[in-house]
Design a protein around this motif. Structure first.
Motif, PDB file in Angstrom:
ATOM      1  N   GLY A 117      -9.963  -7.110  -2.915  1.00  0.00           N
ATOM      2  CA  GLY A 117     -10.450  -5.832  -2.477  1.00  0.00           C
ATOM      3  C   GLY A 117     -11.739  -6.316  -1.889  1.00  0.00           C
ATOM      4  N   GLU A 135      -8.967  -4.222 -11.751  1.00  0.00           N
ATOM      5  CA  GLU A 135      -8.584  -2.731 -11.484  1.00  0.00           C
ATOM      6  C   GLU A 135      -7.302  -2.179 -10.792  1.00  0.00           C
ATOM      7  OE1 GLU A 135     -13.630  -2.055 -10.379  1.00  0.00           O
ATOM      8  OE2 GLU A 135     -12.067  -1.878  -8.902  1.00  0.00           O
ATOM      9  N   GLU A 136      -6.762  -3.166 -10.102  1.00  0.00           N
ATOM     10  CA  GLU A 136      -5.449  -2.722  -9.240  1.00  0.00           C
ATOM     11  C   GLU A 136      -4.482  -3.111  -9.852  1.00  0.00           C
ATOM     12  OE1 GLU A 136      -5.678  -4.690  -5.431  1.00  0.00           O
ATOM     13  OE2 GLU A 136      -7.320  -3.762  -4.364  1.00  0.00           O
ATOM     14  N   GLU A 153     -11.308  -6.953  -9.033  1.00  0.00           N
ATOM     15  CA  GLU A 153     -10.283  -6.017  -8.152  1.00  0.00           C
ATOM     16  C   GLU A 153      -8.953  -6.023  -8.945  1.00  0.00           C
ATOM     17  OE1 GLU A 153     -10.334  -4.038  -5.854  1.00  0.00           O
ATOM     18  OE2 GLU A 153     -12.480  -4.123  -4.973  1.00  0.00           O
ATOM     19  N   PRO A 198      -3.162  -8.853  -3.212  1.00  0.00           N
ATOM     20  CA  PRO A 198      -3.962  -8.213  -3.832  1.00  0.00           C
ATOM     21  C   PRO A 198      -5.315  -8.419  -3.802  1.00  0.00           C
ATOM     22  CG  PRO A 198      -2.614  -9.089  -5.440  1.00  0.00           C
ATOM     23  CD  PRO A 198      -2.172  -9.332  -4.109  1.00  0.00           C
ATOM     24  N   CYS A 213      -2.903   0.922  -7.748  1.00  0.00           N
ATOM     25  CA  CYS A 213      -3.328   1.106  -6.365  1.00  0.00           C
ATOM     26  C   CYS A 213      -2.279   1.057  -5.253  1.00  0.00           C
ATOM     27  CB  CYS A 213      -4.600   0.400  -6.054  1.00  0.00           C
ATOM     28  SG  CYS A 213      -5.986   0.629  -7.053  1.00  0.00           S
ATOM     29  N   HIS A 214      -0.936   0.732  -5.624  1.00  0.00           N
ATOM     30  CA  HIS A 214      -0.128   0.079  -4.637  1.00  0.00           C
ATOM     31  C   HIS A 214       1.359   0.999  -5.286  1.00  0.00           C
ATOM     32  CE1 HIS A 214      -2.941  -3.133  -4.373  1.00  0.00           C
ATOM     33  NE2 HIS A 214      -2.534  -3.137  -3.200  1.00  0.00           N
ATOM     34  N   ARG A 228       0.958  -1.128  -0.012  1.00  0.00           N
ATOM     35  CA  ARG A 228      -0.038   0.043  -0.184  1.00  0.00           C
ATOM     36  C   ARG A 228       0.858   1.244  -0.107  1.00  0.00           C
ATOM     37  NH1 ARG A 228      -3.688  -1.762   5.228  1.00  0.00           N
ATOM     38  NH2 ARG A 228      -4.677  -3.819   4.131  1.00  0.00           N
TER      39      ARG A 228
END
Length: 128
Positions: A37, A55-56, A52, A35, A97-98, A24
């Motif tokens: 969500g 998306e990520e 997820e 990973p 996202c990371h 994160r």
């Protein structure tokens, strides 16, 4: 009284004996995790995991074996984390996202600080 736990799914992607972990951003604690969500209303757990990870990480996966679940109580919320093995089907991992990713063997996991909800899964993988 605390509200019902938030249902979250995590994917364990493997490459040989290595597993994928993601970190994160520092403003979110900088902890490492698997990973995944939140499962949205009306979504299946595998369906949420496919969405997820797209998306990520920008990857398409096939969700496989169910591994375990962990109920963890944080001060403001509770998380029910359900984990599945996933197979990379298409795409190259991109961090949306990371801040970082790592491919590690489970025995190398002690060098990383995981979120509390992810720690039981790390121990399970170390002992498999």
């Amino acid at each position: 009284m605390m509200s019902a736990p938030i249902l979250v799914v995590a994917g364990v992607l493997t490459d040989g004996d290595k597993i994928l972990i993601t970190q994160r951003f520092d403003n979110e604690g900088g902890l490492w995790e698997f990973p995944g969500g939140k499962v949205e209303q009306g979504e299946s757990e595998p369906g949420a995991l496919v969405r997820e990870l797209w998306e990520e990480l920008g990857i398409k996966v096939k969700v496989g074996e169910y591994l375990t679940e962990t109920l963890h109580h944080y001060p403001a919320k509770s998380i029910l984390l359900k984990s599945y093995r996933c197979e990379l089907v298409e795409g190259d991992i991109a961090l949306h996202c990371h801040q970082a990713k790592a491919w590690i063997t489970p025995s190398e996991s002690d060098a990383y600080t995981f979120s509390d909800a992810d720690k039981p899964l790390v121990e399970l993988l170390k002992n498999k």
